[in-house]
Design a protein around this motif. Sequence first.
Motif, short mmCIF file in Angstrom:
data_model
loop_
_atom_site.label_atom_id
_atom_site.label_comp_id
_atom_site.label_asym_id
_atom_site.label_seq_id
_atom_site.Cartn_x
_atom_site.Cartn_y
_atom_site.Cartn_z
N THR A 1 -21.22 -51.09 62.87
CA THR A 1 -21.50 -52.46 63.33
C THR A 1 -20.79 -52.80 64.63
O THR A 1 -21.06 -53.84 65.22
N ARG A 2 -19.89 -51.93 65.08
CA ARG A 2 -19.16 -52.20 66.32
C ARG A 2 -20.12 -52.22 67.50
O ARG A 2 -20.97 -51.35 67.65
N GLY A 3 -19.99 -53.21 68.35
CA GLY A 3 -20.87 -53.34 69.50
C GLY A 3 -22.18 -54.04 69.19
O GLY A 3 -23.00 -54.26 70.08
N LYS A 4 -22.41 -54.38 67.91
CA LYS A 4 -23.60 -55.10 67.49
C LYS A 4 -23.25 -56.56 67.21
O LYS A 4 -22.08 -56.93 67.09
N LYS A 5 -24.26 -57.40 67.08
CA LYS A 5 -24.04 -58.77 66.64
C LYS A 5 -24.03 -58.76 65.12
O LYS A 5 -25.06 -58.99 64.46
N CYS A 6 -22.87 -58.47 64.56
CA CYS A 6 -22.73 -58.30 63.12
C CYS A 6 -22.64 -59.67 62.43
O CYS A 6 -21.83 -60.51 62.81
N ILE A 7 -23.48 -59.86 61.44
CA ILE A 7 -23.43 -61.05 60.59
C ILE A 7 -22.90 -60.59 59.23
O ILE A 7 -23.58 -59.87 58.50
N ALA A 8 -21.66 -60.95 58.93
CA ALA A 8 -20.98 -60.46 57.73
C ALA A 8 -20.81 -61.58 56.72
O ALA A 8 -20.30 -62.65 57.06
N VAL A 9 -21.22 -61.33 55.49
CA VAL A 9 -21.16 -62.33 54.42
C VAL A 9 -20.15 -61.89 53.38
O VAL A 9 -20.31 -60.86 52.73
N ALA A 10 -19.10 -62.68 53.21
CA ALA A 10 -18.04 -62.40 52.24
C ALA A 10 -18.02 -63.49 51.18
O ALA A 10 -18.58 -64.57 51.37
N GLY A 11 -17.35 -63.21 50.07
CA GLY A 11 -17.21 -64.21 49.02
C GLY A 11 -17.12 -63.57 47.66
O GLY A 11 -17.67 -62.50 47.42
N SER A 12 -16.42 -64.22 46.74
CA SER A 12 -16.25 -63.68 45.41
C SER A 12 -17.55 -63.71 44.61
O SER A 12 -17.68 -62.99 43.62
N HIS A 13 -18.50 -64.53 45.02
CA HIS A 13 -19.85 -64.46 44.45
C HIS A 13 -20.82 -65.11 45.44
O HIS A 13 -20.43 -65.85 46.33
N GLY A 14 -22.08 -64.74 45.30
CA GLY A 14 -23.12 -65.28 46.17
C GLY A 14 -23.42 -64.46 47.41
O GLY A 14 -24.41 -64.70 48.10
N LYS A 15 -22.57 -63.45 47.68
CA LYS A 15 -22.73 -62.76 48.97
C LYS A 15 -23.95 -61.85 49.02
O LYS A 15 -24.57 -61.72 50.07
N THR A 16 -24.31 -61.20 47.91
CA THR A 16 -25.45 -60.29 47.96
C THR A 16 -26.75 -61.04 48.20
O THR A 16 -27.55 -60.66 49.07
N THR A 17 -26.98 -62.11 47.46
CA THR A 17 -28.20 -62.89 47.66
C THR A 17 -28.22 -63.52 49.04
O THR A 17 -29.25 -63.51 49.73
N THR A 18 -27.09 -64.06 49.49
CA THR A 18 -27.03 -64.68 50.81
C THR A 18 -27.28 -63.66 51.91
O THR A 18 -28.04 -63.92 52.85
N THR A 19 -26.66 -62.48 51.80
CA THR A 19 -26.88 -61.42 52.78
C THR A 19 -28.34 -61.04 52.85
O THR A 19 -28.94 -60.92 53.94
N THR A 20 -28.95 -60.83 51.69
CA THR A 20 -30.34 -60.41 51.62
C THR A 20 -31.28 -61.50 52.14
O THR A 20 -32.27 -61.22 52.82
N MET A 21 -30.95 -62.74 51.85
CA MET A 21 -31.77 -63.85 52.33
C MET A 21 -31.71 -63.97 53.85
O MET A 21 -32.74 -64.18 54.51
#
Length: 477
Positions: free
Chosen positions: A98-118
Amino acid sequence: MNYYFLGIGGIGMSALARFFHRRGDAVSGYDRTPSPLTAELEAEGIAIHYEDNPAFIPAEVDLVVYTPAVPADTLEFQALVARGVKMEKRSQMLGELTRGKKCIAVAGSHGKTTTTTMIAHLLSNASCGCSAFLGGISKNFDSNLLVNNDSDYVVVEADEYDRSFLQLHPYMAVITATDPDHLDIYGTHENMMEAYLQFANQTAPDGRLFLKEGIFRTQSGDEFVEYGHEHHYHEEKESEAAAGGDSSSFHAPLSTYTVRGIDADYYAINIRNYNGNLFFDLRTPEGVLYDLELDGAPLVNVENAVVASAVALSCGIDQFQLRHGLKTFAGVCRRFDYRIREKGLIYIDDYAHHPNEIASTIEAVRFLYPGKRVVGIFQPHLYSRTRDFADGFARVLQTLDEVIMMPIYPAREKPILGVTSSMVLRKMESMSKYLCTPDQVLELVPALCPDVVLTLGAGDIDRLVPRLETVLRENML
């Protein structure tokens, strides 16, 4: 390049393996047990074996990618270390890609997989496009990998386990939740929060940081108190209070979001359920977008949609692309995943493995199917998590009409004396509770005559799901 993956069947590892294989590199790997996902990798041409035997390691290996879930005493791990082959954790590799890219990173103890995929779905249906490394199988892509060489955006799930997300330096960052978890790694909630703060501060100065409103906490005596609205630190970008006295500040412009609440920059209003679909209006700093629709979604997906929409709008998609993207979002396998959706029976499979996640799933079911009799089957994941959250598990599970628990899935851990599924069952006030093996589950569930069935957990309960679906269809429909 010759890549060798230790733990190739993991959801994050398999996405990387697919990426390199698709790029034309030689890819092979080891996993402890076969699964539907490893079967897919093999069908795609990736060689995988399931015996921990150094003799099966290819003669030529340029780089080993491994997951912390693989114990250091694994024979193949030790053999590769002795051979002197370069080795990198999955998180390190993701950071490099992801280095050099416009990385959109989603963190969190829950909700991150659905949010990332959405987010990935919204961007992929717009002119900006994106690549994505997902923590689940998108039903829209039928994969956990999306490659778009014409786009600078790359969407990734930022895993807090083992501080993996600190390998990322995102252009845009999202933090969905900071409930205590992975205390086997962090020791305390305070240590976990420090890692999240560090992740937030690694966001690019010209990027954006999206936080669930009030997400950072500080200590007041022995109590955790939640912060209020962003104006504590939005214009001035001061996070001294959030950092527990540190003079550090958030480098990127900050936006907050929530499901409801006029203090946030992005929030949903007028949420309603119509025939199992959710509709809501989205308040943004630029105005209100009315009548956005989510098909067959749980209530928590409104919150995921709020921040996914905020990110996508910040990337430049228009409201028509947003509407179409939300309406056509099919979800993620094992995230409020409908297996049966008939008039006489609903069966939903969900990855929920933390008390708060389970509570959200049950709340969503009660909202969509009021008055229905709900039977839940839960497999605890990890001895340490079961020990740390036993009271929480008991409290949320007893809100089900019938509770069936399976033995703990140990994953990377050794047993802890006295920590069992029975320990959680004993803490429940409800008397409608059972401890079952997978085969016993298949016999018991139809006999309970449920209206709604839930399977919950992050272990190997997914292997029970197709069998249970078959039994329910044969006996109840």
